[in-house]
Design a protein around this motif. Structure first.
Motif, mmCIF file in Angstrom:
data_model
loop_
_atom_site.group_PDB
_atom_site.id
_atom_site.type_symbol
_atom_site.label_atom_id
_atom_site.label_comp_id
_atom_site.label_asym_id
_atom_site.label_seq_id
_atom_site.Cartn_x
_atom_site.Cartn_y
_atom_site.Cartn_z
ATOM 1 N N TYR A 188 0.846 -1.101 -0.014
ATOM 2 C CA TYR A 188 -0.038 -0.007 -0.072
ATOM 3 C C TYR A 188 0.792 1.261 -0.022
ATOM 4 N N LYS A 189 1.832 1.239 0.711
ATOM 5 C CA LYS A 189 2.758 2.611 0.930
ATOM 6 C C LYS A 189 3.436 2.778 -0.468
ATOM 7 N N LYS A 190 3.999 1.917 -1.169
ATOM 8 C CA LYS A 190 4.486 1.800 -2.536
ATOM 9 C C LYS A 190 3.461 2.477 -3.404
ATOM 10 N N ALA A 191 2.094 1.706 -3.423
ATOM 11 C CA ALA A 191 1.330 2.251 -4.141
ATOM 12 C C ALA A 191 0.967 3.915 -4.078
ATOM 13 N N GLU A 192 0.794 4.212 -2.633
ATOM 14 C CA GLU A 192 0.435 5.750 -2.414
ATOM 15 C C GLU A 192 1.744 6.334 -3.115
ATOM 16 N N CYS A 193 3.070 6.034 -3.088
ATOM 17 C CA CYS A 193 4.035 6.716 -3.704
ATOM 18 C C CYS A 193 3.921 6.851 -5.181
ATOM 19 N N ILE A 194 3.375 5.529 -5.775
ATOM 20 C CA ILE A 194 2.971 5.794 -7.169
ATOM 21 C C ILE A 194 2.196 6.594 -7.497
ATOM 22 N N PHE A 195 1.041 6.666 -6.672
ATOM 23 C CA PHE A 195 -0.146 7.445 -6.930
ATOM 24 C C PHE A 195 0.354 9.013 -7.021
ATOM 25 N N ASP A 196 1.082 9.443 -5.877
ATOM 26 C CA ASP A 196 1.683 10.803 -5.795
ATOM 27 C C ASP A 196 2.414 11.141 -7.061
ATOM 28 N N VAL B 249 -4.190 11.610 -19.222
ATOM 29 C CA VAL B 249 -3.708 12.181 -17.884
ATOM 30 C C VAL B 249 -4.964 11.391 -16.856
ATOM 31 N N ASP B 250 -6.186 11.360 -17.315
ATOM 32 C CA ASP B 250 -7.248 10.700 -16.390
ATOM 33 C C ASP B 250 -6.829 9.075 -16.355
ATOM 34 N N GLN B 251 -6.521 8.479 -17.436
ATOM 35 C CA GLN B 251 -6.216 6.913 -17.354
ATOM 36 C C GLN B 251 -5.040 6.499 -16.354
ATOM 37 N N MET B 252 -3.935 7.372 -16.688
ATOM 38 C CA MET B 252 -2.967 7.004 -15.592
ATOM 39 C C MET B 252 -3.200 7.451 -14.253
ATOM 40 N N VAL B 253 -3.844 8.566 -14.176
ATOM 41 C CA VAL B 253 -4.118 8.948 -12.366
ATOM 42 C C VAL B 253 -5.213 8.049 -11.802
ATOM 43 N N GLN B 254 -6.127 7.578 -12.842
ATOM 44 C CA GLN B 254 -7.076 6.665 -12.271
ATOM 45 C C GLN B 254 -6.537 5.149 -12.155
ATOM 46 N N ALA B 255 -5.637 4.765 -12.990
ATOM 47 C CA ALA B 255 -4.779 3.409 -12.868
ATOM 48 C C ALA B 255 -4.112 3.373 -11.590
ATOM 49 N N LYS C 113 -3.849 1.842 -5.651
ATOM 50 C CA LYS C 113 -3.848 2.253 -4.280
ATOM 51 C C LYS C 113 -5.098 1.791 -3.266
ATOM 52 N N GLN C 114 -6.227 2.237 -4.214
ATOM 53 C CA GLN C 114 -7.662 1.976 -3.379
ATOM 54 C C GLN C 114 -7.987 0.409 -3.177
ATOM 55 N N ASN C 115 -7.582 -0.146 -4.281
ATOM 56 C CA ASN C 115 -8.169 -1.699 -4.206
ATOM 57 C C ASN C 115 -7.215 -2.500 -3.203
#
Length: 188
Positions: A18-26, A43-49, A54-56
């Motif tokens: 999760y911590k890594k996924a949060e870094c990836i999101f940011d 833009v939307d595709q990358m941010v949503q992916a 992270k959310q899943n």
């Protein structure tokens, strides 16, 4: 008072994945805002992916209390979302004639070492401010590979836990039988 028979799970913020996924999101949010054109669907595709990755993990961890099946499915959705994001970063580099660092390149080795030790998104939010888009994309790619490995290991662990402990119905049955043994069987 009887002890609850289902151990509460859902400490997703403690999961390194999760911590890594949060870094990836940011990183992805910054990258998309800074290096992609406004109005570009990417833009939307990358941010949503990145968000879905992270959310899943968070949702899968929360679902773990009552459904190992849902937990596994959501962790796998997180993996799939991050794989989609990985392809977007690889495409970005390729179509712009930039380099995706080879696995044995000194930059890759250094990045893997740093990313292996750092799981705090604040570190990356600061570090990327002074990096090129090529470097940021390669950092994101490295983190995605690390998160993917962690998610695969997490899914394997959940499968083993399921085999060892069973699902919620089996746990409920075991607890009910144990309760009856301790309390003299059926009453009333």
């Amino acid at each position: 008072m009887t002890q609850p028979f289902l151990p509460q799970r859902g400490n997703y913020k403690d999961l390194i994945a999760y911590k890594k996924a949060e870094c990836i999101f940011d990183i992805t949010f910054y990258f998309a805002e800074k290096y992609l054109k406004k109005g570009d669907r990417t833009v939307d595709q990358m941010v949503q992916a990145a968000r879905s990755g992270k959310q899943n993990i968070a949702e899968g961890s929360a679902a773990a209390t009552t459904s190992r099946e849902t937990e596994i499915k959501l962790y796998n959705v997180a993996r799939a979302s991050l794989q989609e994001l990985l392809v977007d970063y690889e495409d970005y580099l390729r179509v712009r004639g930039m380099e995706q660092w080879p696995i044995n390149d000194e930059r890759s080795i250094t990045t893997r070492r740093i990313c292996g030790r750092r799981n705090d998104s604040a570190f990356y939010r600061e570090a990327i401010k002074v990096r090129s888009c090529e470097t940021i994309a390669n950092i994101a790619i490295t983190l995605i590979h690390q998160a993917d490995l962690l998610l695969r290991k997490l899914i394997e662990r959940v499968q083993i836990d399921f085999l060892r402990e069973g699902g919620i119905r089996e746990q409920m049955t075991r607890c009910r039988i144990e309760y009856r043994k301790k309390n003299g069987g059926w009453k009333g």
